[in-house]
Design a protein around this motif. Structure first.
Motif, PDB file in Angstrom:
ATOM      1  N   SER A   1     103.869 -10.236  15.640  1.00 44.79           N
ATOM      2  CA  SER A   1     105.050  -9.449  15.996  1.00 44.79           C
ATOM      3  C   SER A   1     105.389  -9.554  17.476  1.00 44.79           C
ATOM      4  N   LEU A   2     104.805 -10.498  18.172  1.00 44.34           N
ATOM      5  CA  LEU A   2     105.079 -10.656  19.597  1.00 44.34           C
ATOM      6  C   LEU A   2     106.494 -11.194  19.798  1.00 44.34           C
ATOM      7  N   PRO A   3     107.037 -11.042  21.008  1.00 44.72           N
ATOM      8  CA  PRO A   3     108.431 -11.483  21.224  1.00 44.72           C
ATOM      9  C   PRO A   3     108.646 -12.967  20.952  1.00 44.72           C
ATOM     10  N   ARG A   4     107.640 -13.796  21.225  1.00 42.60           N
ATOM     11  CA  ARG A   4     107.802 -15.232  21.016  1.00 42.60           C
ATOM     12  C   ARG A   4     106.846 -15.704  19.926  1.00 42.60           C
ATOM     13  N   PRO A   5     107.234 -16.709  19.135  1.00 42.09           N
ATOM     14  CA  PRO A   5     106.323 -17.241  18.116  1.00 42.09           C
ATOM     15  C   PRO A   5     105.074 -17.825  18.771  1.00 42.09           C
ATOM     16  N   PRO A   6     103.934 -17.760  18.092  1.00 41.09           N
ATOM     17  CA  PRO A   6     102.711 -18.310  18.681  1.00 41.09           C
ATOM     18  C   PRO A   6     102.733 -19.832  18.690  1.00 41.09           C
ATOM     19  N   GLY A   7     101.895 -20.407  19.545  1.00 42.82           N
ATOM     20  CA  GLY A   7     101.707 -21.847  19.522  1.00 42.82           C
ATOM     21  C   GLY A   7     100.921 -22.263  18.294  1.00 42.82           C
ATOM     22  N   LEU A   8     100.767 -23.563  18.130  1.00 46.84           N
ATOM     23  CA  LEU A   8     100.095 -24.069  16.938  1.00 46.84           C
ATOM     24  C   LEU A   8      98.659 -23.571  16.844  1.00 46.84           C
TER      25      LEU A   8
ATOM     26  N   ARG B   1     111.455 -33.286   6.453  1.00 50.54           N
ATOM     27  CA  ARG B   1     112.885 -33.076   6.753  1.00 50.54           C
ATOM     28  C   ARG B   1     113.682 -34.194   6.085  1.00 50.54           C
ATOM     29  N   PHE B   2     114.763 -33.805   5.408  1.00 47.09           N
ATOM     30  CA  PHE B   2     115.678 -34.763   4.799  1.00 47.09           C
ATOM     31  C   PHE B   2     117.036 -34.623   5.481  1.00 47.09           C
ATOM     32  N   GLY B   3     117.648 -35.733   5.825  1.00 49.09           N
ATOM     33  CA  GLY B   3     118.932 -35.702   6.501  1.00 49.09           C
ATOM     34  C   GLY B   3     118.769 -35.487   7.992  1.00 49.09           C
ATOM     35  N   SER B   4     119.900 -35.284   8.669  1.00 51.86           N
ATOM     36  CA  SER B   4     119.890 -35.120  10.124  1.00 51.86           C
ATOM     37  C   SER B   4     121.005 -34.178  10.535  1.00 51.86           C
TER      38      SER B   4
ATOM     39  N   ASP C   1     100.842 -28.090  11.525  1.00 56.25           N
ATOM     40  CA  ASP C   1     102.154 -28.671  11.771  1.00 56.25           C
ATOM     41  C   ASP C   1     103.095 -27.589  12.284  1.00 56.25           C
ATOM     42  N   GLY C   2     104.224 -28.019  12.825  1.00 54.90           N
ATOM     43  CA  GLY C   2     105.203 -27.059  13.331  1.00 54.90           C
ATOM     44  C   GLY C   2     106.480 -27.774  13.719  1.00 54.90           C
ATOM     45  N   ALA C   3     107.564 -27.018  13.859  1.00 50.91           N
ATOM     46  CA  ALA C   3     108.862 -27.585  14.230  1.00 50.91           C
ATOM     47  C   ALA C   3     109.785 -26.454  14.669  1.00 50.91           C
ATOM     48  N   ARG C   4     110.922 -26.847  15.256  1.00 48.08           N
ATOM     49  CA  ARG C   4     111.952 -25.879  15.649  1.00 48.08           C
ATOM     50  C   ARG C   4     113.316 -26.499  15.375  1.00 48.08           C
ATOM     51  N   TYR C   5     114.152 -25.780  14.636  1.00 48.79           N
ATOM     52  CA  TYR C   5     115.509 -26.215  14.324  1.00 48.79           C
ATOM     53  C   TYR C   5     116.436 -25.020  14.411  1.00 48.79           C
ATOM     54  N   GLY C   6     117.467 -25.151  15.249  1.00 46.91           N
ATOM     55  CA  GLY C   6     118.448 -24.080  15.352  1.00 46.91           C
ATOM     56  C   GLY C   6     117.814 -22.750  15.690  1.00 46.91           C
ATOM     57  N   SER C   7     117.974 -21.795  14.803  1.00 52.42           N
ATOM     58  CA  SER C   7     117.477 -20.447  15.061  1.00 52.42           C
ATOM     59  C   SER C   7     116.102 -20.190  14.472  1.00 52.42           C
ATOM     60  N   LEU C   8     115.459 -21.199  13.875  1.00 47.19           N
ATOM     61  CA  LEU C   8     114.160 -20.957  13.232  1.00 47.19           C
ATOM     62  C   LEU C   8     113.056 -21.756  13.909  1.00 47.19           C
ATOM     63  N   THR C   9     111.871 -21.172  13.915  1.00 48.55           N
ATOM     64  CA  THR C   9     110.654 -21.822  14.414  1.00 48.55           C
ATOM     65  C   THR C   9     109.639 -21.830  13.291  1.00 48.55           C
ATOM     66  N   LEU C  10     109.094 -22.999  12.995  1.00 48.54           N
ATOM     67  CA  LEU C  10     108.201 -23.179  11.856  1.00 48.54           C
ATOM     68  C   LEU C  10     106.782 -23.427  12.325  1.00 48.54           C
ATOM     69  N   ARG C  11     105.832 -22.743  11.681  1.00 43.76           N
ATOM     70  CA  ARG C  11     104.407 -22.974  11.902  1.00 43.76           C
ATOM     71  C   ARG C  11     103.745 -23.100  10.532  1.00 43.76           C
ATOM     72  N   ALA C  12     102.859 -24.088  10.363  1.00 46.90           N
ATOM     73  CA  ALA C  12     102.201 -24.323   9.075  1.00 46.90           C
ATOM     74  C   ALA C  12     100.760 -24.751   9.333  1.00 46.90           C
ATOM     75  N   ALA C  13      99.828 -24.190   8.564  1.00 43.25           N
ATOM     76  CA  ALA C  13      98.404 -24.519   8.708  1.00 43.25           C
ATOM     77  C   ALA C  13      97.730 -24.418   7.354  1.00 43.25           C
ATOM     78  N   SER C  14      96.804 -25.331   7.098  1.00 38.48           N
ATOM     79  CA  SER C  14      96.001 -25.314   5.874  1.00 38.48           C
ATOM     80  C   SER C  14      94.555 -25.564   6.272  1.00 38.48           C
ATOM     81  N   ARG C  15      93.648 -24.702   5.802  1.00 36.28           N
ATOM     82  CA  ARG C  15      92.251 -24.734   6.243  1.00 36.28           C
ATOM     83  C   ARG C  15      91.323 -24.632   5.043  1.00 36.28           C
TER      84      ARG C  15
END
Length: 429
Positions: free
Chosen positions: A396-403, A194-197, A160-174
């Motif tokens: 540590s790369l300049p951009r967050p990795p893809g999923l 996510r709760f609210g809007s 899973d993953g998402a982007r809100y404001g200044s944060l980028t989220l990545r989540a994985a379970s294996r």
């Protein structure tokens, strides 16, 4: 007229010598018109030319390649004869004869074999290398299924993953290598909600791990995520307000109450299923993330083993109360970062159970990466410096990795660490 007759005489004399009509060099008079008793059709002349060339040892040209000759004028009119158009092709032409692969006869030579094209400079010799082996073994047998309880099954991997404001989220379970080999279900559970809007939205990420033995481990982990998710969702307005106003004491006490209630519900459910209540609760670790870009407070809370680390300037900082020797014992404090609560102490300072409630807030700086993980990833990250350095370089790369890139890095194999792995990373910009 005399000059014209002389030209025709020389021309006919040349043709007689070429086709072997027996005439000498001066066989024609000056005013001779070039008449001869020898047959003078076009076919006869072509056949004579072919015989003359074959006698010299040269390859005979094809019938359509005969040398051109000057056009003869009509003796009566002095004009070239009219050309006759070739007959039209038949309605259904027959296919031409096949072209030989190699010429034969006098003057022919075998075709020169084509040289192989050399590889470009710097290219490896021999066949191209095979694809690298996968990081983990292929999944083994599927877990056994009960037709009356198919909701107990868990997929091998969750992403899973998402982007809100200044944060980028990545989540994985294996699922771990050991569970794959045995055909067991994944005991790690992952919840991202996510709760609210808008600016008042609140993100919750929960990571839970079922007990290592006994039936219902995967169910225990999913129940822990579901119960804490419901409790936070019902209180999201108050929690979001406490985050924006930096009410950390209120956050700590409120989240501890919600966690205790969730665990109480889990113990009651264990009794309903005939399971020992002390074995049913799972390790549970959560992150609260405000979607408001002006609020950079990140809240961690939970119970049980796992990992909470921060990647800053290419180096890991362990935010747990204790840390292994190859990582700093405590991360440098940021303005507004309170020290983590003492191990074995609750929010009110009283003695906690064997698994104390964990709570910490962190201030996010641009370029930071906050990592929340289960014990299956926290253990090799803390015990293997080479593995920790490799993950630091990957993330540590300049951009967050893809999923998919995030999942690939999170599931890198480490000898002696076959447990399930769950990782949640938050990149700050």
């Amino acid at each position: 007229m005399k000059q014209q007759g002389t030209g025709r005489g020389h021309e006919d004399d040349w043709w007689r010598r070429l086709y072997g009509d027996g005439g000498g060099a001066g066989g024609g008079a000056a005013g001779d018109t070039g008449a001869s008793d020898a047959p003078d059709t076009l076919d006869d002349r072509v056949a004579s030319a072919l015989r003359a060339l074959a006698a010299t040892g040269r390859a005979a040209p094809a019938p359509g390649d005969a040398p051109e000759r000057p056009e003869r004028s009509d003796p009566a009119t002095g004009k070239p004869p009219a050309r006759t158009a070739p007959p039209p092709p038949p309605a259904f032409p027959t296919p031409p004869a096949p072209i030989p692969l190699q010429a034969t006869g006098p003057g022919s030579r075998p075709a020169t074999p084509r040289r192989p094209v050399p590889p470009p400079r710097g290219a490896p010799a021999g066949p191209p290398p095979c694809a690298p082996p996968p990081d983990g073994p292929e999944p083994g047998p599927l877990p056994a299924a009960d037709p009356a309880a198919l909701d107990e099954l868990v997929p091998d991997t969750a992403l899973d993953g998402a982007r809100y404001g200044s944060l980028t989220l990545r989540a994985a379970s294996r699922r771990g290598d050991l569970a794959r080999h045995r055909g067991d279900v994944r005991r790690d559970a992952l919840l991202t909600v996510r709760f609210g809007s808008g600016r008042h939205a609140l993100l919750l990420v929960a990571v839970a791990t079922g007990p290592p033995a006994g039936a219902g481990a995967a169910r225990a982990a999913r129940d822990a995520c579901a119960w804490i998710g419901g409790a936070v969702g019902r209180s999201c307005t108050r929690l979001a307000e406490d985050l924006r106003t930096d009410q950390r004491d209120a956050l700590r006490s409120g989240l501890q109450r919600l966690t205790d209630r969730s665990y109480g519900t889990l113990r009651a459910r264990a009794e309903e299923r005939g399971l020992p209540p002390e074995r049913y609760p799972a390790a549970l670790r959560c992150l609260l993330l405000p979607a408001d870009p002006e609020c950079r407070t990140r809240v961690f809370f939970g119970v049980g083993p796992g990992g909470l680390l921060r990647l800053r300037d290419g180096a890991w900082q362990d935010l747990e109360p204790t840390a292994p020797d190859h990582l700093p014992r405590r991360a440098p404090a940021d303005p507004g970062d309170p020290p983590p609560p003492g191990a074995g102490r609750g929010a009110d300072g009283t003695r906690s159970p064997a698994e104390p409630f964990l709570f910490r807030t962190a201030f996010a700086r641009p370029g930071d990466m906050l990592l929340l993980c289960s014990a299956g990833l926290a253990e090799p990250l803390r015990q293997d410096p080479a593995f920790a350095a490799r993950l630091a370089a990957e993330w540590s790369l300049p951009r967050p990795p893809g999923l998919t890139d995030f999942l690939t890095a999170a599931q890198l194999r480490v000898e002696g660490h076959p447990k399930d792995r769950t990782a949640v990373a938050v990149w700050e910009s």
